[in-house]
Motif scaffolding. Structure first.
Motif, PDB file in Angstrom:
ATOM      1  N   HIS A   1       2.310  -3.453  -2.338  1.00 41.06           N
ATOM      2  CA  HIS A   1       3.752  -3.346  -2.103  1.00 41.06           C
ATOM      3  C   HIS A   1       4.087  -1.874  -1.908  1.00 41.06           C
ATOM      4  O   HIS A   1       3.560  -1.014  -2.613  1.00 41.06           O
ATOM      5  CB  HIS A   1       4.562  -3.860  -3.304  1.00 41.06           C
ATOM      6  N   GLY A   2       4.983  -1.574  -0.996  1.00 45.39           N
ATOM      7  CA  GLY A   2       5.475  -0.209  -0.879  1.00 45.39           C
ATOM      8  C   GLY A   2       4.586   0.706  -0.058  1.00 45.39           C
ATOM      9  O   GLY A   2       3.763   0.271   0.742  1.00 45.39           O
ATOM     10  N   ASP A   3       4.780   2.014  -0.313  1.00 45.30           N
ATOM     11  CA  ASP A   3       4.193   3.048   0.530  1.00 45.30           C
ATOM     12  C   ASP A   3       2.750   3.359   0.162  1.00 45.30           C
ATOM     13  O   ASP A   3       2.305   3.131  -0.968  1.00 45.30           O
ATOM     14  CB  ASP A   3       5.018   4.342   0.403  1.00 45.30           C
ATOM     15  N   ASP A   4       2.047   3.930   1.131  1.00 41.29           N
ATOM     16  CA  ASP A   4       0.719   4.480   0.882  1.00 41.29           C
ATOM     17  C   ASP A   4       0.819   5.706  -0.012  1.00 41.29           C
ATOM     18  O   ASP A   4       1.874   6.340  -0.134  1.00 41.29           O
ATOM     19  CB  ASP A   4       0.060   4.920   2.188  1.00 41.29           C
ATOM     20  N   THR A   5      -0.319   6.070  -0.596  1.00 40.41           N
ATOM     21  CA  THR A   5      -0.432   7.323  -1.329  1.00 40.41           C
ATOM     22  C   THR A   5      -1.874   7.787  -1.180  1.00 40.41           C
ATOM     23  O   THR A   5      -2.581   7.322  -0.284  1.00 40.41           O
ATOM     24  CB  THR A   5      -0.008   7.134  -2.803  1.00 40.41           C
TER      25      THR A   5
ATOM     26  N   CYS B   1       1.947   3.858  -5.162  1.00 44.52           N
ATOM     27  CA  CYS B   1       2.514   5.203  -5.018  1.00 44.52           C
ATOM     28  C   CYS B   1       3.435   5.421  -6.216  1.00 44.52           C
ATOM     29  O   CYS B   1       4.500   4.806  -6.315  1.00 44.52           O
ATOM     30  CB  CYS B   1       3.286   5.294  -3.706  1.00 44.52           C
TER      31      CYS B   1
ATOM     32  N   ARG C   1      -3.904   2.156  -0.025  1.00 42.42           N
ATOM     33  CA  ARG C   1      -3.045   1.199   0.667  1.00 42.42           C
ATOM     34  C   ARG C   1      -2.749   0.058  -0.311  1.00 42.42           C
ATOM     35  O   ARG C   1      -3.647  -0.651  -0.735  1.00 42.42           O
ATOM     36  CB  ARG C   1      -3.696   0.721   1.955  1.00 42.42           C
ATOM     37  N   THR C   2      -1.497  -0.069  -0.655  1.00 44.01           N
ATOM     38  CA  THR C   2      -1.078  -0.855  -1.816  1.00 44.01           C
ATOM     39  C   THR C   2      -0.590  -2.247  -1.426  1.00 44.01           C
ATOM     40  O   THR C   2      -0.350  -2.547  -0.256  1.00 44.01           O
ATOM     41  CB  THR C   2       0.047  -0.118  -2.549  1.00 44.01           C
TER      42      THR C   2
ATOM     43  N   GLN D   1      -1.063  -3.021   9.427  1.00 44.42           N
ATOM     44  CA  GLN D   1      -0.240  -3.504   8.325  1.00 44.42           C
ATOM     45  C   GLN D   1       0.802  -4.489   8.829  1.00 44.42           C
ATOM     46  O   GLN D   1       1.415  -4.292   9.883  1.00 44.42           O
ATOM     47  CB  GLN D   1       0.472  -2.327   7.651  1.00 44.42           C
TER      48      GLN D   1
ATOM     49  N   ASN E   1       2.631  -6.182   1.348  1.00 46.85           N
ATOM     50  CA  ASN E   1       1.809  -5.652   2.421  1.00 46.85           C
ATOM     51  C   ASN E   1       0.605  -6.565   2.658  1.00 46.85           C
ATOM     52  O   ASN E   1      -0.061  -6.978   1.709  1.00 46.85           O
ATOM     53  CB  ASN E   1       1.302  -4.255   2.068  1.00 46.85           C
TER      54      ASN E   1
END
Length: 202
Positions: free
Chosen positions: A188-192, A151, A185-186, A7, A26
């Motif tokens: 923008h921002g965090d994974d979920t 997420c 895996r997005t 990333q 990302n």
């Protein structure tokens, strides 16, 4: 040699409907020590080239046509020689940013990419934009969702070329059917994970 996911985060401005927003995007690299596939090309090519680290780039795949995901695509193509893939339903968004050049290939449902020892295949998931497309890598138990699923729930709608019922249908029919442990895996921002988002789709 097993393929892996890397990333990079690149910051810049997202512009749509006459408004500007500062965003962190990302960039995902899938591959091994020899070659990588790049997913999205926001803002500035230089940090993406740095993350590539001299490896051969097999393709630049754009999850959708909003400027904050495609601004660096042409410069990255020039730096690496890799082709650009974009769903043709988002061509009107591309043309605003890059009116004098074209993507190299159409990214459509079922398009497949091989890199390292893994395969990724395209899932057309309209709603955030007409051409929004996710990439599923079953061997990595990962799906790259761009701005379709974050997420905390679905990507934004309510702006030009977006539609909430369409994005909810895309997520329900195309993403929620993946294995619950699949890492999301997005853009923008965090994974979920798919399982974690089951209760956030409404």
């Amino acid at each position: 040699m097993r393929a892996r996911v890397e990333q990079a985060v690149v910051s810049g401005v997202f512009s749509l409907d006459g408004q500007d927003f500062d965003v962190d995007n990302n960039v995902w690299l899938v591959g091994d020590d020899d070659e990588v596939l790049v997913i999205d090309a926001p803002h500035d090519a230089a940090p993406i080239v740095e993350a590539i680290g001299g490896r051969r780039v097999t393709g630049i795949v754009l999850t959708h046509g909003h400027n904050d995901h495609i601004t660096a695509a042409v410069a990255l193509r020039e730096a690496t020689g890799a082709p650009i893939w974009l769903n043709p339903a988002d061509r009107m968004l591309w043309d605003v940013v890059h009116p004098d050049t074209e993507p190299d290939h159409d990214l459509v449902e079922g398009t497949r990419f091989g890199v390292g020892d893994v395969q990724l295949h395209a899932l057309h998931t309209p709603g955030h934009s007409p051409g929004s497309t996710c990439l599923h890598a079953p061997d990595l138990r990962t799906v790259f969702t761009g701005d379709t699923l974050f997420c905390g729930g679905p990507g934004a709608t309510g702006r030009s070329f977006s539609d909430k019922p369409t994005i909810l249908r895309s997520i329900t029919d195309r993403l929620m059917t993946l294995h619950g442990d699949t890492v999301v895996r997005t853009g923008h921002g965090d994974d979920t994970t798919i399982h974690a988002e089951l209760g956030n789709i409404s």
